[in-house]
Structures are given as structure tokens and as C-alpha cells.
Design a protein around this motif. Sequence first.
Motif, PDB file in Angstrom:
ATOM      1  N   ASP B 223      -1.188  -7.115   6.203  1.00 35.21           N
ATOM      2  CA  ASP B 223      -2.103  -6.428   7.115  1.00 35.21           C
ATOM      3  C   ASP B 223      -2.484  -5.023   6.666  1.00 35.21           C
ATOM      4  O   ASP B 223      -3.550  -4.531   7.031  1.00 35.21           O
ATOM      5  N   ALA B 224      -1.609  -4.356   5.923  1.00 40.31           N
ATOM      6  CA  ALA B 224      -1.899  -2.970   5.549  1.00 40.31           C
ATOM      7  C   ALA B 224      -1.591  -2.774   4.071  1.00 40.31           C
ATOM      8  O   ALA B 224      -0.627  -2.089   3.708  1.00 40.31           O
ATOM      9  N   PRO B 225      -2.384  -3.366   3.207  1.00 41.02           N
ATOM     10  CA  PRO B 225      -2.059  -3.363   1.775  1.00 41.02           C
ATOM     11  C   PRO B 225      -1.918  -1.965   1.180  1.00 41.02           C
ATOM     12  O   PRO B 225      -1.029  -1.749   0.349  1.00 41.02           O
ATOM     13  N   LEU B 226      -2.749  -1.031   1.633  1.00 41.12           N
ATOM     14  CA  LEU B 226      -2.650   0.318   1.067  1.00 41.12           C
ATOM     15  C   LEU B 226      -1.307   0.953   1.401  1.00 41.12           C
ATOM     16  O   LEU B 226      -0.641   1.540   0.542  1.00 41.12           O
ATOM     17  N   LEU B 227      -0.927   0.825   2.648  1.00 41.40           N
ATOM     18  CA  LEU B 227       0.356   1.378   3.077  1.00 41.40           C
ATOM     19  C   LEU B 227       1.499   0.682   2.330  1.00 41.40           C
ATOM     20  O   LEU B 227       2.442   1.323   1.859  1.00 41.40           O
ATOM     21  N   TYR B 228       1.361  -0.624   2.225  1.00 39.02           N
ATOM     22  CA  TYR B 228       2.396  -1.397   1.542  1.00 39.02           C
ATOM     23  C   TYR B 228       2.556  -0.924   0.097  1.00 39.02           C
ATOM     24  O   TYR B 228       3.675  -0.692  -0.382  1.00 39.02           O
TER      25      TYR B 228
END
Lengths: 453, 341
Positions: B223-228
Motif C-alpha cells: 500500500d505504501a511502496p515509498l514508505l516501505y
Amino acid sequence: MSAPDLLARGVVENLWPARTQMALSLGWHIVFACFGIAFPLIVVFTEWWGHRRRDAALTELAHTWAKAMGVLFAAGAVSGTLLSFEMGILWPVLMDRFGEVFGFPFVLEGFAFFVEAIFVGVYLFGWNRLSPRAHMLSAVPMVLAGIAGAFFVVSANAWMNNPTGFRLDANGHVVDPRPVAGMFGPSTWPQFTHMWLAAFMVTGFLVASVYAVGMLRGRRDRYHRMGLLIPLTVAAITAPVQIGVGDWIAKTVATNQPAKLAAMEAQYETTAGAGLSLGGIYRDDELRYALEIPYGLSLLIHHDPDAVVPGLEEVPPDQRPPVNVVHLAYNVMVGIGVALLLLGAWFGLVWWRRRRLPTTVWFLRAVAVSGVAAVVAMEAGWTTTEVGRQPWIVYGVLRTSDAVSPAPGLGYGLLAVIAVYTVLTVFTAVVLRRLARGHDTRAPQEVERRADR
Amino acid sequence: MTLAEVVLGVAFVGLVAYALFGGADFGGGVWDLLAGGTRRGARLRARIEHSIGPVWEANHVWLIFVLVVLWTGFSGAFAAAVTTLYIPLTLAAFGMIARGAAFAYRKSVTTLGMRRFFGAAFALSSLLTPFFFGAVVGGVASGRVPPGIAAGDVVSSWVNPTSALGGTLAVLVCAYLAAVFLCADARREGETDLAEAFRARALVTAAITGAVGLAGIAVLRADAPLLYAGLTGRGLPVVALSVAAGLVAIGLLITRRYVLARLFSGLAVAAILVGWAVAQYPYMLLPGLTVEDAARSHATLVALAVALAVGGLVLLPALVFLYRLFQRAPHEPEDARDVGY
Ligand code: HDD
Ligand code: HEM
Ligand code: HEM
């Protein structure tokens, strides 16, 4: 629908609910803020006096008031939290464009709240952890933080009335913001002083009115007499000063916000030797059914019966505030201010001549309603200030209608706030009534000690 | 480090403080909720009330502090975030109203019915408020708040997998912190059985939080690839620190070293928040608005920095005084006037 259309639609729908929500939350908060400003001083004075004279009634009063203070502080803190959210949620354009100028006093206020909240905790729960002396001293930061907090938040409001400390470029963008200068515009000192005194009047008369009701019901022991005497003295001393400051603030408005002054006086034509009008209804650019004191306004504002006072005709129609609300609110504030002054004078006169409280039932009845009256005066004063500033949220710079959030569904927030505050008001009243009735219930720290076992 | 980063950094420290101290207060409410029937839960509730009473208002001001620094120094990003996320923020504010009022009012009423009612309001809102805050963080961290006033979707910005994860973790972390903090309080007051009860709760919550955290990795990845990417890249050492501190804290709880356990638990929670910050650095609003772009004029930042430094000098000693005062036993004997209720 294109984006600008959508935006415009949201704004139109949201304006009224947002203003109402802001007014409701502020109007609620300010009552408790008054206690935050003025009550600590009254309570710690009573504690000190009781301690010095070993007077059980006074000490008990201080205990009861400390308990009430706990409740009032909590109400002030939680309603203030909602306000800090609302500044952004409801008026994002105001914050976006001008936050860097007038946000600064709110930061300083944050520190004031911190100090106040810390020492509220120390004071309320420290009775059995500190020596009496240290306990009384712990109220000092609380008192100072209350003053500082009031100053900072009112200076933010004064900035909205008379914005200073920045320049605008051709596109209306802020350049060269000077946050500290923004805190000291022309309205700041009169508004702060007036508000600070209002806090003492509201707190003094409200607390006194509780004991006046008790005395009317036949409880005339020393506890009740002192419960009336102390706060009423504070309020009675404040009342005449407040009228003088009222004169000062009115002059500031006359100089800086002529449209607001014209609305306060419901005066359409620019007049020399303007009369002071009381009451009446403003319709079709004319005030009807009002009582007029000849030359009153010119005298009040300029100390010269023939001075010229500009009327609403000087302002383009789309920049005029709603006249009836402002005029009525202003009259109510001044009327109540004078009435409270007379009540204080009655009390002062009897005390001076006989060294005792006036004993007539009518005096007690007057004190019993004075608390509510002071609150009404203060709310009316804020209505004058805020509605009189319309249609501007930042006077002469940003319109309220341009500042509101376009977020969909914002209007439901108003309904929710009404519901939440109705419930909160009911419970606050219930709890305070219980405290007023049974002054021998345990203080918070005693409940807590009990819980320890 | 630029001035903007310093100011934002101080606001972030405020956020961490709010998560730790305010969070523990919320968690206290969660345990109040789960304490069981009136009679059975009475002592547990009394312990919680006693610990929170003097400090909750001060702990709560951290939040105000964060808000006002953001709206002064980073006005545009602030306006963007609060308008897009106005629904969970309003709900959180209502939660705080219910919680603060109920907590303070409960002390002043003596009838059982009223105390129960306020108690329920206090406890329930303690559960909901951190959830909404967690959802807000999830919305920001997953890049669902674009710059611009109300530019994001007012629903999906907080009703989404990352927000659900954020909300759940927030509630769990609050409950965990409260349990750990209360262990030491209870033991200091000689209530060893309560200390044991809180210890058990802390351990169970730690296990659940760990499980949710592991599952969360998958959620973030989807859901949040950048954060991941940030968390598993640049933020990895900080995340590892958090996990290590968490494990140490569990060890300390098992061996009943409560004061140290507090320290390491706090470190674990702080590190997770720092991990989030590191992961999204240098962006304030993912994916495009950097801290530098979001910062307002230099003059304002200078005023802020000075105010924060001077204010800190006043604030920190006062806070230390407050916590020390209520972390030791009262020095006066108990009042004989006191009658039970
Ligand atoms: C107990 C409360 C109270 C009393 C008795 C008075 N006021 Fe007042 N007034 C306030 C409480 C208040 C206030 C609520 O505190 C306001 C709102 C904003 C402010 O700074 O003070 C205010 C505002 C306010 C304003 C508008 C200021 C602005 O828009 O910037 C004026 C002109 C006056 N007052 C004048 C008076 C006069 C001439 C009074 C004489 C009797 C008076 N007030 C009594
Ligand atoms: C520093 C303090 C204050 C600030 C920053 C502030 C700010 C605002 C803002 C942003 C609005 C909405 C825009 C507008 O309609 O003008 C507003 C409106 C309003 N506020 Fe204030 N306010 C303050 C103090 C107060 C207080 C204490 C009251 C108490 C009654 C109050 C009463 C109102 C009312 C009645 C309105 C609605 C006016 C209208 O649009 O009809 N204000 N204020
Ligand atoms: C937009 C306007 C305002 C905002 C955003 C605001 C915000 C707040 C907040 C967040 C708190 C709680 C602090 C805590 O947690 O202890 C608070 C309390 C307080 N406010 Fe306001 N406030 C506003 C208007 C006013 C006004 C107009 C006054 C008075 C002149 C005032 C005076 C106080 C005082 C003295 C307290 C502390 C005492 C208490 O908790 O009752 N505030 N305010």
C-alpha cells in the motif's frame, strides 16, 4: 465540473457552517479561559489568607475552589484543543497565507499553556506533597502563564483586526514577515487589557453569584459570606477600570476600523456632532426607534461635541459589516458594563460606611444575576469585535469567504460540534452544581488518597 | 542541517514526547476499559487514575505544541494536511474532549452511576482517539496528502490499509506503554499484585504489537511502496534499533526491572517514529513536497528557533519538577478526615 467551480461551490456551502462552528467553539472556550486567567489568583489569595489567619472557612473555600478549578481547567483545555484544530480545518487559507506572520504568538502561547498545565497539576494535586508555602508559590507560574497566554492569543486576534508586520507583493503573497512586530499592532494593548479585566469580572461575578444564591436560600454562615465577599471585591474593583479601558478600545477602533465603529453605532451618514444612539433597528441605511443622546458619540470618541464621525456611507456596500448584530451586541456590552459598575458601587459604598455586606434581598438578587450578565457582556464584546470585522477575516486584506476550507461535507462538522458541546455543557453544569452544593466532598487529592489503599 | 530542518526536528521531538507521554495516558484509558466489572476493576482503575491525574494536562499540550509550530513554520503543508484529513482530526478532537472532560469530571462526582458513565466515556475515547491519530499518520506517511488546500480525498486519505495499520499500532503501542509505565508506579506504591497484573498485560500487548508490526510489513509493501522502501532502506538501522530495544524491554519486564523497562520501551517507540521520519526524509508530504519547500520565510524560522530554545529552558525544568514530584510518595501523613465512598 472544473476544479475552480468545485472549489467555489465548497466555499459557498461551507462559509456559514464554518463561521457558526468557530463562533460556537470560541464562545464556549472563552468562558473557561476567563477562569484560567483570573481564578488562580483568587484561589491562591484565599488559601494564603486562610493559612495566615488560621481560618477554617477560608481554607475550605480554597479547597472547594481548587476542585472547581480542576473541572474548569479541563473544560478549557479540551475546548482549546478543538480550537487549534479548527484554525486549520476551517480557515486553511488564513493559515496558509498568514501563518508565518500571526502564528508566532500561538507558539509562545503553547509554552504558556505548558507552564500553566504543569503547575495546575502541581497545585491541584500537590496539597499533601508540598509545604503550604511551596504550595502557594506553585500558583505563581500558573498566574503568570495565564496572563501570558491571554496576551498571546489576544495579540493574534488583534492582528486579525489590525494586521501589521508584513508586506504584500503584487500577487498578494506575504513578503518580509516580521512575526514579532505582528504581535504589537495598534489593537493589541487595548484588546489585551480589556480582555484581561473581563476575565476578572466574569470570574468574580460568577463565583460571587453562586454564593449569593446560597445566601438567598438562607445559608448565611461565614463560609458563604466570604465566598461572596472575596470574588465580588475583585469584580467590583475591576468594573470601573474596565469602563475606562472600554473608552480606550473604542478610540482605537475609531482610528483603525471606522467601518466597525460605524456599525457599532449604526450610523450611516458621516456626521459632525454625532449623537450616541441606544437600541433601535437598522433598516434601509437608517436607524429607527433608537434613543439618542445628542453629541454623545463625538464627545466620547473625540472629546469634542462637534467632531466628525465617519458613517457607513464611506465604505463600499460590500465591505460593510452586518449592522444590527454589531450595534445590539455593543449596546448590550456597554449597558451591562454600566449596570455592573453600579452594583459594585453599591457594594463598595455599604462596605465603606458599615464594614459589612449589604443585607437586602435585592442586593443578593442582583449579585445572583451578575455572573451571567458578565458572561453575556463578554460574549457581546466578542461578537462586536468579530462580527464588526466582517466581511474581513484579516481586516482589509483577506475576506472571510476567501479563507474558508472547500472540503466536502464540512458542514456536518457544525452539527457534530453542536451535539458535542450540548452534552459537554450539560455535564459541566451538573458537576459544578454538585461541587457548589456539597462543599464538604473530598478534594481531588483526597479522592486519590482514598484510592491508594 | 538547515534551519527548517532544525525547527521541524524540534516539532518532531514534541511529537515523540506526545506519543510517549500522551500515549501512555491514552493507554491508561484502554486498560481502564478492559479492567472488568466495577468491583473487580476498582483497584486497577484507581491506580490508573492516580497515575494520570496530575500529568495528563501537561502531557496533552505536546500536541498543541506540534500543531502551532507546524502552522507557523510550515503553514502550507499544515493547511494541506488538516484540510484533507479533517474528518479523523475532528473525531480525534472530539475524543480528546470526551476523554479529558470525563476524566476530570469523574473525580468530582461521587455517585456510582455518574462515575460509571464518565468512566466509560473516558475509557472508550481513550481507545478511539489514538486510533484516529494513527490513521492520520498513516495517511500522511503513505503519501495520500497532496500539497494544496483540501486537495486530497477526504475519505480515502484515512480509510486505507496504511491508516488502518497506523491506527491499530497506535492503540497497541499506547496500551503497551501504559502497562509498562504503570508496573513501576504500582510497585512503588507497594501494590505488587497490580504490578504483576500490568506486567502480564504489557507482555501480552508486546506480543500482539510485534505480530501486527510483522504483518504490517506486507501491508506497507503493497500500500505504501515509498514508505516501505524508505523503512527497509535508509531507515533500516533505526527500525532495527527499535526492534532491539523492544526485545530488551521485554527481557527487562520478564525479570521485573520496571524502571529500565520504561526506558527501553520508550526508546523502541521513539525509534519507530524516527524510522518513519528517516524513511520519508527529505519529504514532508510524499511524494513531492520537501521540507525546504514547505518551510516558510527565514525570519519566521529564526523567530521560531529562538522561541523554541528559550521556551525549552523554561519548560524542561518545569516538566522535570512535575514528574519528580509525582513519582515519589507524598510526604505528609494521610488525612484523617477522609471517609470512604
Ligand atoms: C465583562 C466584560 C466586558 C465589559 C463590562 C465591557 N467589555 Fe468591551 N469587550 C469585552 C468585554 C467587556 C471583551 C469580550 O473582552 C472584548 C472583545 C474583544 C476584546 O478585546 O474585548 C470587548 C470588546 C470591546 C470593543 C471592540 C474592540 C475591537 O473590536 O477591537 C469595544 C469598542 C468595547 N469593548 C468597549 C467597551 C465599553 C465602552 C465598555 C463600557 C462599559 C465595555 N466595553 C465593557
Ligand atoms: C485570539 C482569539 C481569536 C481568534 C484568533 C479568532 C478567530 C476567528 C476566526 C478565524 C473566525 C472565523 C472568521 C470570521 O467569521 O471572521 C472568527 C469568527 C468569530 N469569532 Fe473569533 N477569534 C478569537 C476570539 C474570539 C472569541 C474569544 C470569541 C468569543 C465569543 C469570538 C467570537 C467569534 C464570532 C462570534 C465569530 C463569527 C463572526 C461571524 O463571522 O459572524 N472570537 N474568529
Ligand atoms: C483561536 C483562538 C484560541 C485557540 C486556538 C486556543 C487554544 C487553546 C488551547 C489549545 C488550550 C488548552 C491548553 C491546555 O491543554 O492546557 C487553551 C486554554 C486556554 N485558553 Fe485558549 N484558545 C483560543 C482563544 C483564547 C482566548 C481568546 C483566550 C483569552 C483571552 C484564551 C485563553 C486561554 C487560557 C487562559 C487557557 C488556559 C486555561 C484553561 O485551560 O482553562 N484562549 N486555549
